[in-house]
Design a protein around this motif. Sequence first.
Motif, mmCIF file in Angstrom:
data_model
loop_
_atom_site.group_PDB
_atom_site.id
_atom_site.type_symbol
_atom_site.label_atom_id
_atom_site.label_comp_id
_atom_site.label_asym_id
_atom_site.label_seq_id
_atom_site.Cartn_x
_atom_site.Cartn_y
_atom_site.Cartn_z
ATOM 1 N N LYS A 113 0.682 -1.191 0.027
ATOM 2 C CA LYS A 113 0.104 0.168 -0.121
ATOM 3 C C LYS A 113 0.812 1.353 0.045
ATOM 4 C CE LYS A 113 -4.210 -1.901 2.199
ATOM 5 N NZ LYS A 113 -4.837 -1.859 3.674
ATOM 6 N N ASN A 114 1.992 1.140 0.514
ATOM 7 C CA ASN A 114 2.866 2.372 0.609
ATOM 8 C C ASN A 114 4.004 2.595 -0.378
ATOM 9 O OD1 ASN A 114 1.656 3.078 3.024
ATOM 10 N ND2 ASN A 114 3.129 2.095 4.302
ATOM 11 N N ARG A 115 3.733 1.780 -1.588
ATOM 12 C CA ARG A 115 4.714 2.060 -2.786
ATOM 13 C C ARG A 115 4.223 3.120 -3.598
ATOM 14 N NH1 ARG A 115 6.471 -3.392 -5.821
ATOM 15 N NH2 ARG A 115 6.235 -1.973 -7.343
ATOM 16 N N GLN A 116 5.161 3.764 -4.101
ATOM 17 C CA GLN A 116 5.224 5.154 -4.668
ATOM 18 C C GLN A 116 4.365 4.749 -6.027
ATOM 19 O OE1 GLN A 116 6.114 8.141 -3.663
ATOM 20 N NE2 GLN A 116 6.446 6.857 -1.647
ATOM 21 N N ASP A 117 4.283 3.668 -6.593
ATOM 22 C CA ASP A 117 3.542 3.540 -7.885
ATOM 23 C C ASP A 117 2.128 2.879 -7.370
ATOM 24 O OD1 ASP A 117 4.372 1.070 -7.033
ATOM 25 O OD2 ASP A 117 5.335 0.269 -8.760
ATOM 26 N N VAL A 118 1.474 2.874 -6.323
ATOM 27 C CA VAL A 118 0.540 2.594 -5.931
ATOM 28 C C VAL A 118 -0.582 3.586 -5.504
ATOM 29 C CG1 VAL A 118 -1.017 1.053 -4.189
ATOM 30 C CG2 VAL A 118 1.040 -0.041 -5.352
ATOM 31 N N LYS A 119 -1.821 3.460 -6.315
ATOM 32 C CA LYS A 119 -2.770 4.274 -5.801
ATOM 33 C C LYS A 119 -4.039 3.565 -5.342
ATOM 34 C CE LYS A 119 -5.197 8.191 -5.883
ATOM 35 N NZ LYS A 119 -5.366 8.900 -4.502
ATOM 36 N N LEU A 120 -4.171 3.789 -3.987
ATOM 37 C CA LEU A 120 -5.063 2.999 -3.223
ATOM 38 C C LEU A 120 -6.445 3.893 -2.942
ATOM 39 C CD1 LEU A 120 -5.289 0.555 -1.277
ATOM 40 C CD2 LEU A 120 -4.570 2.203 0.732
ATOM 41 N N TYR A 121 -7.670 3.230 -3.324
ATOM 42 C CA TYR A 121 -8.810 3.744 -3.368
ATOM 43 C C TYR A 121 -9.611 2.730 -2.058
ATOM 44 C CZ TYR A 121 -7.802 5.823 -7.660
ATOM 45 O OH TYR A 121 -7.502 6.709 -8.311
ATOM 46 N N ASN A 122 -10.287 3.423 -1.014
ATOM 47 C CA ASN A 122 -11.074 2.923 -0.035
ATOM 48 C C ASN A 122 -12.528 3.061 -0.488
ATOM 49 O OD1 ASN A 122 -12.113 1.625 2.481
ATOM 50 N ND2 ASN A 122 -10.731 2.775 3.605
ATOM 51 N N ILE A 123 -13.277 1.686 -0.674
ATOM 52 C CA ILE A 123 -14.629 1.778 -1.182
ATOM 53 C C ILE A 123 -15.459 1.420 0.182
ATOM 54 C CG2 ILE A 123 -13.845 1.484 -3.472
ATOM 55 C CD1 ILE A 123 -15.430 -1.267 -3.266
ATOM 56 N N ASP A 124 -16.633 2.018 -0.066
ATOM 57 C CA ASP A 124 -17.703 1.428 0.936
ATOM 58 C C ASP A 124 -19.135 1.648 0.017
ATOM 59 O OD1 ASP A 124 -18.917 3.910 1.041
ATOM 60 O OD2 ASP A 124 -17.712 4.664 2.656
ATOM 61 N N ARG A 125 -19.973 1.060 0.375
ATOM 62 C CA ARG A 125 -21.421 1.118 -0.276
ATOM 63 C C ARG A 125 -22.060 2.295 -0.878
ATOM 64 N NH1 ARG A 125 -22.658 -4.133 0.131
ATOM 65 N NH2 ARG A 125 -22.426 -5.337 1.887
ATOM 66 N N THR A 126 -21.479 3.506 0.045
ATOM 67 C CA THR A 126 -22.111 4.805 -0.493
ATOM 68 C C THR A 126 -20.956 5.511 -1.679
ATOM 69 O OG1 THR A 126 -20.694 6.000 1.243
ATOM 70 C CG2 THR A 126 -23.026 5.215 1.587
ATOM 71 N N ASN A 127 -19.678 5.166 -1.727
ATOM 72 C CA ASN A 127 -18.749 5.736 -2.645
ATOM 73 C C ASN A 127 -18.316 4.761 -3.879
ATOM 74 O OD1 ASN A 127 -16.839 4.189 -1.638
ATOM 75 N ND2 ASN A 127 -15.424 5.723 -0.969
#
Length: 175
Positions: free
Chosen positions: A143-157
Motif C-alpha cells: 500500500k505504501n509503494r510510490q507506484d500504488v494508488k489506493l482507493y478505499n470503497i464502501d457502499r456509498t462511494n
Amino acid sequence: MNNILITGLPGVGKTTLVIQILKELNVSAIGFVTKELRKEGNRFGFNVETLSGTSKLLASKKEKYCKYRVGKYCVFVENVDFIVKMLEEEIGKKSHSMIVIDEIGKMELFSPNFKKFLLNSLDEQKVLGTIMMRDNSFSKEIKNRQDVKLYNIDRTNRNRVKQIILKKIKDNQGL
C-alpha cells in the motif's frame, strides 16, 4: 497506468467493482478474481478463477486438517501456486495492458510464489487489484509503494470511485 488497488471491508463489492471496470474498459487483461462459494446462502469457501476461465479451490470450511488456515477456512496454497504458474505462462505468451489481482489477502499471501508474482506485476505498473483492509507487514509495504494508488470503497462511494478509476485508466492509456 501505475497500479490501482481497491480496499474496503469484506463484502463491500471490491471484486464486483474490478469486474465492472474490466467490462467497461474492454482491454486485454491477464489475472484472476476470487469468488465466494455459497450453498443455501451460506459461504463455505472461495475459488480463484483466472480471466481465461481456469478455476481452483482457494479455501474451504469443509477440510478439518490443513497446514494453512484463515479463521474457519483451510487454504490450498498449492492451488494458488498453480494459478500463479498459469498466469506467469500467459504473461510470457501474450501481450496485455492490465494485470488483475483480486485479492491480495491473507489466504493468497501464504504463497511465496504469489508474493513474487505480485511484486513482479506491480513493477510492470499495470495492476488493477484488491487488497485486504487490515494490514500485515507485507500488505502495508504494498500500500505504501510510490507506484500504488489506493482507493478505499464502501457502499456509498463505490460508484463514484468506479468513475474515478475508469477516468484515471483511460487517461493514462489514451482510451
